[in-house]
Design an enzyme around this catalytic site. Structure first.
Site, short mmCIF file in Angstrom:
data_model
loop_
_atom_site.label_atom_id
_atom_site.label_comp_id
_atom_site.label_asym_id
_atom_site.label_seq_id
_atom_site.Cartn_x
_atom_site.Cartn_y
_atom_site.Cartn_z
N GLY A 59 -15.91 -9.60 44.31
CA GLY A 59 -15.75 -9.65 42.77
C GLY A 59 -15.16 -11.25 42.35
N CYS A 60 -14.99 -11.06 41.03
CA CYS A 60 -14.36 -12.58 40.41
C CYS A 60 -12.92 -12.57 41.10
CB CYS A 60 -14.51 -12.48 38.93
SG CYS A 60 -13.96 -14.15 38.34
N GLN A 61 -12.51 -11.55 41.38
CA GLN A 61 -11.04 -11.91 41.79
C GLN A 61 -10.57 -11.24 43.31
OE1 GLN A 61 -7.89 -11.34 39.10
NE2 GLN A 61 -9.12 -12.16 37.35
N HIS A 108 -9.90 -16.89 40.81
CA HIS A 108 -10.12 -18.43 41.17
C HIS A 108 -10.43 -19.56 40.16
CE1 HIS A 108 -14.38 -17.59 39.95
NE2 HIS A 108 -14.28 -16.88 41.01
#
Lengths: 147, 414
Positions: free
Chosen positions: A53-55, B370
């Site tokens: 995932g993005c995180q 990120h």
């Protein structure tokens, strides 16, 4: 081996959550589920099992036995891991067609939809998609074996 | 930390906060504490009114209309160009190209100047703290041209060393594309020094001003940068509007980007001649309303004064840094000597996403993940950070709420 229907498991989870008075209680329960879910063996933490995932990252492994699909999973974020634990509780051990038909409305009912939908098309939504992909694949294999 | 003038520059925070309607809302039944300003800033009422005024009073397409509304819209649109020229100290309004944002500005340079000038073996130099938007366009270009992308390493403190930079600069370097302020670390890079060194080897320099334009005084002529890109939505303006500054002689000599509409002078089926600057790079009907509102936002900043804003934001940074450092197990990522108002951190044994989820339940909006700087996260060996970024309307009380939220979150997750 008898397995409780998916809708009944979902109903039980919804009832459990209805007992919580505050958001803190709800999250402490999910965090606890996350901590209790056994860590996935390192051999399964491979790129093919990674749902990035993005995180946070989720690892998902599946096996097929006696016409049923069994899932194991892990995540580096404990709240996600708690949600993953619930998904496994609901879907693991069921026949492919049951998994494919599952609407998983409990996620919305217990107020966790934001975590499901977050991080673009990744994370939990991708995990559910992957679980259903496994179910579809095993269903196809079963169909071919019957021929 | 950034040096602040000693003169008294105190903001009337109560008055400022009342100008941002969103700050009075609640999230999860708690007053909103918005600390995600590096992602996008909130909008003052005057900016919201500027949008409403355009659509309610003089909505029209620009540049070619003969009627009153078209004239009014054109004048307002072009007034923003002059406001941007003043805001960044450009020599002429022709050097101000409206884009969708920083990303489109960087891509414009990559696809036009880059395609025109790069050949096999040439080098583009970026830093290890770049946002993906200042990495990917150059990767695409380098692949296409068989050129080389080189990266200036980032120190443990989150800084770039001039020594490393100078060692990577060669006569093969055709372009340096560098972020002025890191969105993930808050580091302020010494861009003036870097530009001078790049020019000494004949390279051009693009400055990514996405995070710097709202905090620092920008003077593109004093910097002598060749290109400067920034986004409206981080300077209290709407989303979907940004600016690419380029030196006139460069923009004049570059090929066109998008085709159609405003960028033409004359079209036949055999041949098309292109418009003059800045319209050469503004194909199609532009984002008129948001461009007009950008001027309102820039005026708003100028009226308050960047020095006063910077002083206040620096106080928040110093205060937040000190408070966060007192939390056991917390590590700040990015301890550069020159920083602007954001703090990025991790807590031992806890995933940033878990903290972000619990803080959201307390009405606190921070960014976790990120931050679209995956190579930078890899350099620090972490999956991401929790990032609290401050704007002119934030208060020390909000930082106290963040700190209390951190203690609560850590307790729940431990």
């Amino acid at each position: 081996m008898s397995q409780q229907p998916i809708l009944e498991i979902e109903k039980e989870i919804i009832e459990d959550f209805s007992l919580f008075d505050s958001w803190e209680d709800k999250y402490e329960y999910i965090i606890d589920l996350g901590k209790k879910l056994p860590a996935l063996e390192e051999e399964y933490k491979i790129a093919d099992n990674k749902i990035k995932g993005c995180q946070s990252t989720v690892w998902l492994a599946a096996a097929h036995e006696d016409g049923r699909v069994f899932f194991k999973a892990d995540s580096d974020a404990v709240i996600v891991k708690g949600l993953v634990s619930m998904l496994i509780k609901v879907l693991s051990g069921h026949r492919p067609e049951e998994i494919l038909e599952a609407r998983l409305d409990f996620i919305r009912e217990i107020g966790m939809m934001t975590h499901l939908a977050q991080t673009r098309s990744n994370g939990l939504l991708a995990m559910i998609k992957q679980m259903k992909n496994y179910a579809f694949a095993y269903q196809t294999i079963q169909g071919l074996e019957k021929k | 930390m950034t040096q602040i003038d000693s003169i008294a520059l105190d903001l009337d925070l109560q008055a400022i906060r009342s100008q941002f309607p969103i700050l009075s809302r609640t999230v999860n039944d708690k007053p909103l504490v918005y600390l995600d300003n590096a992602a996008t800033s909130q909008k003052p009422q005057c900016v919201i009114d500027a949008l409403s005024d355009y659509y309610g009073r003089y909505n029209a397409n620009i540049h070619r209309g003969i009627h009153t509304l078209a004239e009014e819209a054109t004048l307002a649109y072009e007034a923003t160009r002059f406001a941007v020229q003043e805001f960044i100290g450009a020599a002429s309004a022709e050097e101000i190209i409206f884009s969708r944002g920083t990303t489109e500005g960087i891509n414009l340079v990559a696809y036009t100047w880059g395609r025109q000038h790069l050949k096999a073996g040439d080098e583009i130099l970026i830093s290890g703290m770049e946002h993906h938007s200042n990495i990917v366009p150059w990767q695409i270009l380098c692949q296409e041209k068989n050129a080389v992308l080189k990266v200036i390493p980032v120190s443990e403190e989150g800084e770039l060393s001039m020594e490393n930079y100078n060692s990577l600069l060669t006569e093969k370097t055709k372009l340096v594309s560098i972020v002025q302020v890191s969105n993930a670390l808050g580091t302020v890079n010494p861009v003036k020094e870097m530009i001078d060194a790049a020019h000494a080897v004949g390279a051009k320099v693009l400055v990514d001003g996405a995070q710097s334009a709202v905090h620092l005084d920008i003077d593109v002529q004093a910097l002598d940068c060749d290109f400067f890109a920034f986004s409206g939505h981080k300077v209290y303006a709407p989303t979907g509007i940004g600016v690419l500054y380029g030196k006139k002689e460069l923009l004049d000599s570059m090929p066109v980007f998008h085709g159609g509409g405003e960028m033409i002078k004359e079209v036949t089926f055999e041949e098309t001649t292109y418009n003059d600057l800045p319209y050469k790079y503004e194909a199609g009907t532009p984002n008129i309303a948001d461009t007009i509102a950008l001027k309102t936002a820039l005026d708003y900043i100028q009226n308050i004064g960047k020095a006063a804003i910077r002083k206040h934001e620096n106080e928040l940074l110093v205060y937040a840094t000190a408070q966060l450092e007192n939390i056991p197990g917390l590590r700040i990522i990015g301890k550069a000597k020159e920083k602007v108002s954001l703090v990025s951190f991790i807590v031992k044994g806890i995933h940033p996403q878990d903290i972000g989820i619990l803080l959201d339940n307390l009405g606190i909006a921070v960014r976790t993940g990120h931050h679209c700087t995956q190579p930078l996260m890899k350099r620090f060996g972490i999956p991401g950070t929790v990032r609290a970024s401050f704007a002119l309307y934030n208060t020390k009380e909000e930082i106290d709420i963040l700190i209390a939220g951190m203690h609560k979150s850590i307790k729940m997750l431990s």
